[in-house]
Design an enzyme around this catalytic site. Structure first.
Site, PDB file in Angstrom:
ATOM      1  CD  GLU A  30     -14.389 -13.882 -60.528  1.00  0.00           C
ATOM      2  OE1 GLU A  30     -15.321 -14.707 -60.647  1.00  0.00           O
ATOM      3  OE2 GLU A  30     -13.893 -13.259 -61.485  1.00  0.00           O
TER       4      GLU A  30
ATOM      5  CE  LYS B  63      -8.600  15.230 -35.534  1.00  0.00           C
ATOM      6  NZ  LYS B  63      -9.013  13.834 -35.376  1.00  0.00           N
TER       7      LYS B  63
HETATM    8  C1  R5P Z   1     -12.111  12.137 -36.928  1.00  0.00           C
HETATM    9  O1  R5P Z   1     -11.987  13.296 -36.678  1.00  0.00           O
HETATM   10  C2  R5P Z   1     -12.515  11.143 -35.905  1.00  0.00           C
HETATM   11  O2  R5P Z   1     -13.442  11.700 -35.016  1.00  0.00           O
HETATM   12  C3  R5P Z   1     -11.332  10.561 -35.149  1.00  0.00           C
HETATM   13  O3  R5P Z   1     -10.792  11.524 -34.281  1.00  0.00           O
HETATM   14  C4  R5P Z   1     -10.286  10.082 -36.091  1.00  0.00           C
HETATM   15  O4  R5P Z   1     -10.857   9.323 -37.125  1.00  0.00           O
HETATM   16  C5  R5P Z   1      -9.249   9.264 -35.374  1.00  0.00           C
HETATM   17  O5  R5P Z   1      -8.304   8.823 -36.291  1.00  0.00           O
HETATM   18  P1  R5P Z   1      -6.825   8.470 -35.840  1.00  0.00           P
HETATM   19  O6  R5P Z   1      -6.910   7.443 -34.748  1.00  0.00           O
HETATM   20  O7  R5P Z   1      -6.197   7.915 -37.094  1.00  0.00           O
HETATM   21  O8  R5P Z   1      -6.166   9.726 -35.409  1.00  0.00           O
END
Ligand code: R5P
Length: 300
Positions: free
Chosen positions: A38, A191
């Site tokens: 805690e 993406k």
């Molecule tokens: C999400 O779309 C954010 O803009 C970043 O692209 C994302 O959080 C990156 O995360 P990672 O490094 O795990 O791919």
């Protein structure tokens, strides 16, 4: 009027900087865990009548949330006039909807918890995507400081002929602004995320930019998978990545090494989280100005 700045969870350097910018002083805090885990907290300076600013690097976030809630309560009981919160990185913003049935929408719950505890909040470029603004989820005044001017200054100084590249549509807001301020072209990919460490990126035709150094810009690097995939995609189309610039460097596990292995020769982060050994772009001065704007109305 007295401003006291308290570093929560070891944000000492940021707290000292904020205190200097705000013309206040750092108020020491004793923090430890009881044997059962805690949290023990003790404010070691006078805060009666003071404007108190808590400063925390919300990574890892969960233990700090407990500290912030307990401290805000204690500070009010000790007579603080206001309790504000400066979090250069605002956590839990990416779960901004229920993607799968039954999921907790943690960005909203986290905002509710903090809004019940503090009088205001200042941060740098929160991950606003499906929430249009912090005011959509925070019920207290909340300012988002843009990092684009500082990143654009860095690009103008270091890679003036850059093409600014964002890995996904979410990064478009930063890429467009950085590119505009740096006077460079900006492009973004699209993406598709299949899992925490599995992403695909579709790019527009990049031939027009061959021969120009690409600067990848994203708000967060966590697993690093987004930027690793982006670097591979750019390379496949003959674009050379001169640098990766990230606002919030979370660098989970071996992300930094994986990025370097993928060709990120120059990795630069804003100073929203403590980083060892990486070049930093300063955004804390702008954050202090935002905090000053939030403190003022409550000073009467
Ligand atoms: C999400 O779309 C954010 O803009 C970043 O692209 C994302 O959080 C990156 O995360 P990672 O490094 O795990 O791919």
């Amino acid at each position: 009027m007295t401003t006291r700045v308290i570093a929560v969870g070891g944000a000492d350097a940021a707290a000292a900087r904020l205190a200097a910018c705000l013309g206040g002083t750092v108020c020491p805090l004793a923090q430890r865990r009881f044997p059962d885990g805690e949290h023990y907290l003790r404010v070691l300076g006078a805060v009666e009548g003071a404007d108190v600013v808590l400063v925390a690097h919300l990574h890892p976030v969960d233990p700090l949330l407990v500290d912030i809630v307990f401290l805000a309560d204690a500070l009010r009981e000790l007579g603080a006039r206001q309790v504000g919160l400066v979090v250069p990185y605002l956590a839990y913003m990416r779960q901004d909807r229920r993607f799968q049935p039954g999921e907790a929408v943690t960005s909203v719950s986290f905002a509710r918890l903090l809004s019940r505890s503090v009088d205001w909040l200042a941060t740098v470029d929160p991950h606003l995507h499906r929430h249009a603004a912090l005011s959509a989820i925070y019920s207290v005044p909340a300012l988002a400081v843009p990092s684009a001017p500082a990143i654009a200054r860095w690009i103008r100084a270091e890679v003036p002929d850059a093409v600014v590249v964002g890995p996904d549509e979410e990064s478009g807001q930063w890429v467009d602004e950085v590119a505009r301020l740096a006077g460079c072209p900006g492009i973004t990919g699209r993406k598709l995320r299949h899992g925490d460490r599995s992403v695909e990126i579709a790019w527009p035709a990049l031939q027009p930019w061959r021969g120009r150094p690409a600067v990848l810009v994203d708000d967060i690097v966590s697993s690093g998978q987004t930027l690793v995939t982006a670097l591979q995609g750019l390379g496949a189309q003959g674009l050379q990545a001169a640098a990766c610039v990230v606002v919030h460097g979370l660098f989970a596990h071996d992300a930094a090494q994986r990025l370097q292995a993928a060709g990120a020769s120059r990795l630069v982060v804003c100073n929203t989280l403590p980083q060892a050994g990486l070049p930093l772009i300063d955004v804390l001065g702008d954050l202090a100005e935002a905090a000053a704007r939030l403190i003022a109305p409550r000073q009467g």
